[in-house]
Write an enzyme that holds these catalytic residues in place. Sequence first.
Site, PDB file in Angstrom:
ATOM      1  N   ARG A   1      18.778  46.399  60.191  1.00  0.00           N
ATOM      2  CA  ARG A   1      19.397  45.058  60.583  1.00  0.00           C
ATOM      3  C   ARG A   1      18.657  44.040  60.780  1.00  0.00           C
ATOM      4  O   ARG A   1      18.964  43.212  60.915  1.00  0.00           O
ATOM      5  CB  ARG A   1      21.041  45.484  61.285  1.00  0.00           C
ATOM      6  CG  ARG A   1      21.581  45.249  60.715  1.00  0.00           C
ATOM      7  CD  ARG A   1      23.183  45.472  62.266  1.00  0.00           C
ATOM      8  NE  ARG A   1      22.272  45.687  63.436  1.00  0.00           N
ATOM      9  CZ  ARG A   1      23.452  45.833  64.106  1.00  0.00           C
ATOM     10  NH1 ARG A   1      25.269  46.380  63.806  1.00  0.00           N
ATOM     11  NH2 ARG A   1      22.757  46.388  65.729  1.00  0.00           N
TER      12      ARG A   1
ATOM     13  N   LYS B   1      29.739  42.492  76.072  1.00  0.00           N
ATOM     14  CA  LYS B   1      29.515  41.640  75.091  1.00  0.00           C
ATOM     15  C   LYS B   1      31.780  42.260  74.256  1.00  0.00           C
ATOM     16  O   LYS B   1      32.074  42.593  74.741  1.00  0.00           O
ATOM     17  CB  LYS B   1      28.333  41.875  73.751  1.00  0.00           C
ATOM     18  CG  LYS B   1      28.845  43.265  73.146  1.00  0.00           C
ATOM     19  CD  LYS B   1      27.509  43.684  71.926  1.00  0.00           C
ATOM     20  CE  LYS B   1      27.842  45.159  71.623  1.00  0.00           C
ATOM     21  NZ  LYS B   1      26.446  45.546  70.888  1.00  0.00           N
TER      22      LYS B   1
ATOM     23  N   MET C   1      54.116  42.945  62.568  1.00  0.00           N
ATOM     24  CA  MET C   1      53.584  41.849  63.571  1.00  0.00           C
ATOM     25  C   MET C   1      54.392  42.148  65.055  1.00  0.00           C
ATOM     26  O   MET C   1      52.723  42.132  65.543  1.00  0.00           O
ATOM     27  CB  MET C   1      53.605  40.237  63.058  1.00  0.00           C
ATOM     28  CG  MET C   1      53.137  39.371  63.618  1.00  0.00           C
ATOM     29  SD  MET C   1      52.738  38.088  62.902  1.00  0.00           S
ATOM     30  CE  MET C   1      52.432  37.219  61.421  1.00  0.00           C
TER      31      MET C   1
ATOM     32  N   TYR D   1      58.899  47.827  56.648  1.00  0.00           N
ATOM     33  CA  TYR D   1      58.997  46.426  55.096  1.00  0.00           C
ATOM     34  C   TYR D   1      58.353  48.116  54.058  1.00  0.00           C
ATOM     35  O   TYR D   1      57.551  48.619  54.729  1.00  0.00           O
ATOM     36  CB  TYR D   1      57.782  46.112  56.015  1.00  0.00           C
ATOM     37  CG  TYR D   1      58.035  45.072  56.274  1.00  0.00           C
ATOM     38  CD1 TYR D   1      58.932  43.917  55.851  1.00  0.00           C
ATOM     39  CD2 TYR D   1      57.914  44.565  57.647  1.00  0.00           C
ATOM     40  CE1 TYR D   1      58.976  42.403  56.405  1.00  0.00           C
ATOM     41  CE2 TYR D   1      57.507  43.078  58.302  1.00  0.00           C
ATOM     42  CZ  TYR D   1      58.382  42.583  57.774  1.00  0.00           C
ATOM     43  OH  TYR D   1      58.887  40.872  58.782  1.00  0.00           O
TER      44      TYR D   1
HETATM   45  C1  LIG Z   1      25.981  46.507  71.217  1.00  0.00           C
HETATM   46  C2  LIG Z   1      24.954  46.852  71.522  1.00  0.00           C
HETATM   47  C3  LIG Z   1      24.406  48.649  72.113  1.00  0.00           C
HETATM   48  C4  LIG Z   1      25.435  49.303  72.834  1.00  0.00           C
HETATM   49  O1  LIG Z   1      26.079  49.744  72.371  1.00  0.00           O
HETATM   50  P1  LIG Z   1      27.326  50.930  73.011  1.00  0.00           P
HETATM   51  O2  LIG Z   1      27.197  51.996  71.563  1.00  0.00           O
HETATM   52  O3  LIG Z   1      28.540  50.413  72.592  1.00  0.00           O
HETATM   53  O4  LIG Z   1      26.780  51.721  74.251  1.00  0.00           O
HETATM   54  C5  LIG Z   1      23.234  48.690  72.276  1.00  0.00           C
HETATM   55  N1  LIG Z   1      22.563  47.800  72.322  1.00  0.00           N
HETATM   56  C6  LIG Z   1      22.506  46.732  71.358  1.00  0.00           C
HETATM   57  C7  LIG Z   1      21.284  46.193  71.117  1.00  0.00           C
HETATM   58  C8  LIG Z   1      23.986  46.628  71.450  1.00  0.00           C
HETATM   59  O5  LIG Z   1      24.081  45.870  70.519  1.00  0.00           O
END
Ligand SMILES: *Cc1c(COP(=O)(O)O)cnc(C)c1O
Length: 360
Positions: free
Chosen positions: A131, A35, A304, A256
């Site tokens: 969540r 992801k 930047m 800055y």
């Molecule tokens: C992102 C995610 C993972 C992976 O988590 P990591 O800590 O990056 O290994 C696993 N399960 C779900 C549901 C996630 O959203």
Amino acid sequence: MARPSYMAVDLSALVHNYQWACSLAPHSQTMAVVKANAYGHGAIECAMALQPYAPIFGVACIEEALVLRKAGIHKPIVLLEGLFSADEVAVAAEQGFWVMVEDPTQVSAILNANLAKPITVWIKVDTGMHRLGLSPSNVDRYYQQLRASDNVAQGIVFATHFASADEINNDFTKHQLKLFMDTVEPFNTPLSLANSPAIMAWPKAHADWNRAGFMLYGNSPLDADHPSSQGLQPVMGMYSAITSLREIEAGQTVGYAQTWTAKRTSVIATVSIGYGDGYPRNAASGTPVLVNGQRASLVGRVSMDMITLDVTDLPGVKIGDPVCLWGKDLNINEVARHSSTIGYELMTRVTQRLPIKYIR
Ligand SMILES: *Cc1c(COP(=O)(O)O)cnc(C)c1O
């Protein structure tokens, strides 16, 4: 003729880390989580490199999954956050995406859809993250509804997600594990619990499917040293070069808002990388940066397009000398600590401006 700044992504290290994750959990199958553009490393390139090894991939949403399908990823792709609207069900079923079911709205969307072929469903149980996920007391009812539906493929998986698995002495993980096992015990289905920290530090959480994200990219998510991090090789490196050098007097300031004042005559090196590339603007003076492989300190505000380093103690530094912001020789977690964040965030915020060089 080119700005000397780039990101290197070592795809053989990525494959190595995937195999390391598998070797830590030999009785589990391991999902490769790609992801957020593979945590900033390039989703298509990373998924292509892992496709010969990984049986399934994980992404956050259907948009990310469609990008991978178009690019030739033919393995199942799990939508870890599930469906955002009812019209996604048919697309997901058609494309062979597996969906995490997180709440009753998503259950209804699946039950009421008009599908040409059934969809594979993972039921997320909320064991304490609060969540996403069905509450343990509702799981039975929704499981029976999904199982009875022609829209749902055989082999529903139960999953949960840990809040604090990175803290190797935090008993909350044990609490979540027990609640999950008690909840799913009656159903005798495949299970999925472990993210990277649980793969590395909580072997009791290893199950049919583990979900490896951050560790694939070669750094430990754990809050303490652990033998399971020994096999990890950082995949991403951020590199640039010295583009300007000057000597300043004691009492003169840099950058800055004049946040850093020289205590002695100092040599200041300017590097052509900044928050516009994803280097964190809140990195504090004192953050380590490698020049010719040796440690120097960031001084003054991150701009930047540029940062400034104190290289007074590194004799012989000259324009063009190589700089490493993080990578194999400078851990991204260490840089993250100096900017009050975590390696996960630094990786995912690298911007499009930085060209990526893939090492195969
Ligand atoms: C992102 C995610 C993972 C992976 O988590 P990591 O800590 O990056 O290994 C696993 N399960 C779900 C549901 C996630 O959203």
